[in-house]
Design a protein around this motif. Structure first.
Motif, PDB file in Angstrom:
ATOM      1  N   MET A  52      15.029  19.377   2.774  1.00 44.05           N
ATOM      2  CA  MET A  52      16.300  19.700   3.414  1.00 44.05           C
ATOM      3  C   MET A  52      16.913  18.438   4.004  1.00 44.05           C
ATOM      4  O   MET A  52      16.205  17.551   4.491  1.00 44.05           O
ATOM      5  N   THR A  53      18.238  18.357   3.966  1.00 37.99           N
ATOM      6  CA  THR A  53      18.961  17.193   4.493  1.00 37.99           C
ATOM      7  C   THR A  53      19.717  17.573   5.753  1.00 37.99           C
ATOM      8  O   THR A  53      20.454  18.564   5.765  1.00 37.99           O
ATOM      9  N   VAL A  54      19.527  16.788   6.808  1.00 38.95           N
ATOM     10  CA  VAL A  54      20.322  16.923   8.017  1.00 38.95           C
ATOM     11  C   VAL A  54      21.231  15.710   8.102  1.00 38.95           C
ATOM     12  O   VAL A  54      20.763  14.567   8.188  1.00 38.95           O
ATOM     13  N   VAL A  55      22.538  15.940   8.029  1.00 32.03           N
ATOM     14  CA  VAL A  55      23.517  14.860   8.137  1.00 32.03           C
ATOM     15  C   VAL A  55      23.931  14.741   9.599  1.00 32.03           C
ATOM     16  O   VAL A  55      24.398  15.713  10.192  1.00 32.03           O
ATOM     17  N   ILE A  56      23.759  13.568  10.181  1.00 34.74           N
ATOM     18  CA  ILE A  56      24.027  13.364  11.602  1.00 34.74           C
ATOM     19  C   ILE A  56      25.212  12.430  11.779  1.00 34.74           C
ATOM     20  O   ILE A  56      25.179  11.274  11.360  1.00 34.74           O
ATOM     21  N   ASN A  57      26.278  12.962  12.378  1.00 32.13           N
ATOM     22  CA  ASN A  57      27.454  12.148  12.700  1.00 32.13           C
ATOM     23  C   ASN A  57      27.336  11.682  14.145  1.00 32.13           C
ATOM     24  O   ASN A  57      27.203  12.496  15.058  1.00 32.13           O
ATOM     25  N   ARG A  64      24.338   9.372   9.184  1.00 32.53           N
ATOM     26  CA  ARG A  64      23.010   9.099   8.642  1.00 32.53           C
ATOM     27  C   ARG A  64      22.353  10.410   8.247  1.00 32.53           C
ATOM     28  O   ARG A  64      22.728  11.485   8.731  1.00 32.53           O
ATOM     29  N   GLU A  65      21.368  10.318   7.356  1.00 32.84           N
ATOM     30  CA  GLU A  65      20.727  11.512   6.835  1.00 32.84           C
ATOM     31  C   GLU A  65      19.237  11.513   7.159  1.00 32.84           C
ATOM     32  O   GLU A  65      18.576  10.474   7.102  1.00 32.84           O
TER      33      GLU A  65
END
Length: 403
Positions: A52-57, A64-65
């Motif tokens: 699973m990918t968590v994209v962090i703004n 970043r991922e």
């Protein structure tokens, strides 16, 4: 993070995705419990194929991922709950009762149960359902999710749009020894938000500010003529000055209830840190707000709210407001009615809360407030202290029902 910590994330929505992804990446054993079989199967299938990918703004930085995979995703409490050190609810408050009842017999006496967010009345419901076991475990309830986040692809990708700077939670420490609650949770989340513990659990109930969504909904649709509209209006960033004034008046009523409790029980309920809504916004969204000179601009220039629109029902000929939205069905019975219950116990008048509850209950076809008292037929679906027999301040503080 020590590898022997076991975290069970309850839920299948955006918050559950974000928390499961971040905590797993920290080396924690993460189990996901969603009582909806379709969600469990879909999420399990997704992570079998890829992480699973968590994209962090983050503010002024490129996104970043984070890649991760929870150890277990199930609908069976008997698989997920035993041996879990920390159990975090990231589901709507309206289904907390269902989760509490499902997991009650499997919870260990040293567990930490966390509402993220717990919303108003989380502790009351926990005490009621878990009974004697509630005195052994520790319970925390946070005022909101740590982030604004959205699932982009179920089980595969979630995006964190913004992260709060600070997040305050209450703690009722149980008789059994647990791992340091705040430190443990902080390691799950990383450096932000910075978690803080309130001086008393009633502070988190009062500062849940459950009125925000109902006020904004009321401000937009109170004079609605029933005609369909072509597009959904902006929610937070579409408010006007009269709506802002209502928000402030509701905040003033909350601080009045806090002041009454503090005066009545200064040594038992320290609520000196209760802040009004403008200060709450300035503190929690400092990096997201472009103009914080007043409450109106603190909301309308909040980057975390960009593009968020009113919940609507669509048809071929247009849109109408969705009065079944959780902004009403959850935030009124699981929020505003709880504050109203505290106010009733303390003898504090909260006319703006009353007006909004009466408007909302009519739109939802519910009955909570009748002739100025919380005696409506739907009070059993709320989490106000009166539902659980906490009819005095002492009963509310101790969890021992009034005679």
């Amino acid at each position: 993070m020590p590898g022997n910590v076991v975290l069970c994330v309850c839920g299948g929505g955006s918050g559950a995705h974000a928390l499961a992804g971040l905590a797993t990446q920290k080396g924690v054993e993460v189990r996901v419990l969603t009582l909806f079989e379709g969600e469990a199967k879909k999420w399990s299938r997704a992570v079998q194929k890829e992480e699973m990918t968590v994209v962090i703004n983050e503010n002024n930085r490129p996104p970043r991922e984070v890649m991760s995979k929870p150890k277990m995703i199930t609908k069976d409490p008997e698989e997920a709950i035993p041996d879990s050190d920390v159990i975090i609810f990231t589901v709507p408050a309206s289904v907390h009762e269902m989760y509490f009842k499902a997991i009650a017999e499997h919870i260990g006496k040293r567990a930490l149960i966390v509402g993220l967010p717990g919303q108003a009345g989380f502790e009351f419901q926990c005490r009621d359902i878990l009974g004697e076991k509630a005195s052994l475990i520790s319970v925390m309830s946070f005022e909101s999710l740590p982030w604004e986040c959205r699932v982009r692809e179920f089980g595969k990708r979630v995006e964190i749009l913004g992260t709060k700077i600070y997040l305050t939670g209450s703690l009722i420490r149980g008789k059994s020894v647990t791992k340091p609650p705040l430190m443990t949770l902080q390691k799950f989340l990383g450096s932000q938000p910075i978690l803080r513990q309130s001086k008393h659990f009633l502070e988190t109930i009062i500062m849940s500010y459950s009125f925000i969504h109902p006020v904004i909904f009321y401000g937009k649709w109170k004079d609605w003529d029933g005609k369909k509209v072509n597009e959904a209006p902006l929610f937070y960033q579409g408010i006007d000055e009269p709506t802002t004034e209502l928000l402030q008046k509701c905040s003033d009523e909350c601080t009045a209830v806090a002041a009454a409790i503090l005066e009545a029980a200064p040594t038992k309920a320290n609520l000196s840190d209760v802040k009004d809504i403008h200060h709450w916004y300035m503190e929690n969204y400092k990096n997201e707000i472009a103009e914080a000179s007043d409450l109106f601009h603190s909301i309308t220039t909040n980057k975390a709210y960009e593009g968020l629109k009113h919940p609507m029902e669509e048809s071929e000929s247009g849109m109408v407001p969705d009065f079944s939205t959780r902004y009403l069905t959850e935030d009124i019975p699981m929020g505003m009615v709880v504050l109203r219950g505290l106010a009733e116990v303390m003898g504090v008048s909260v006319p703006i809360h009353d007006m909004l509850i009466e408007w909302g209950q009519e739109k939802m076809g519910k009955e909570y407030l009748v002739d100025g008292k919380l005696t409506g037929k739907d009070i059993e679906s709320t989490r106000c202290p009166q539902r659980y027999g906490f009819l005095s301040l002492d009963a509310i503080l101790t969890g021992e029902k009034s005679n």
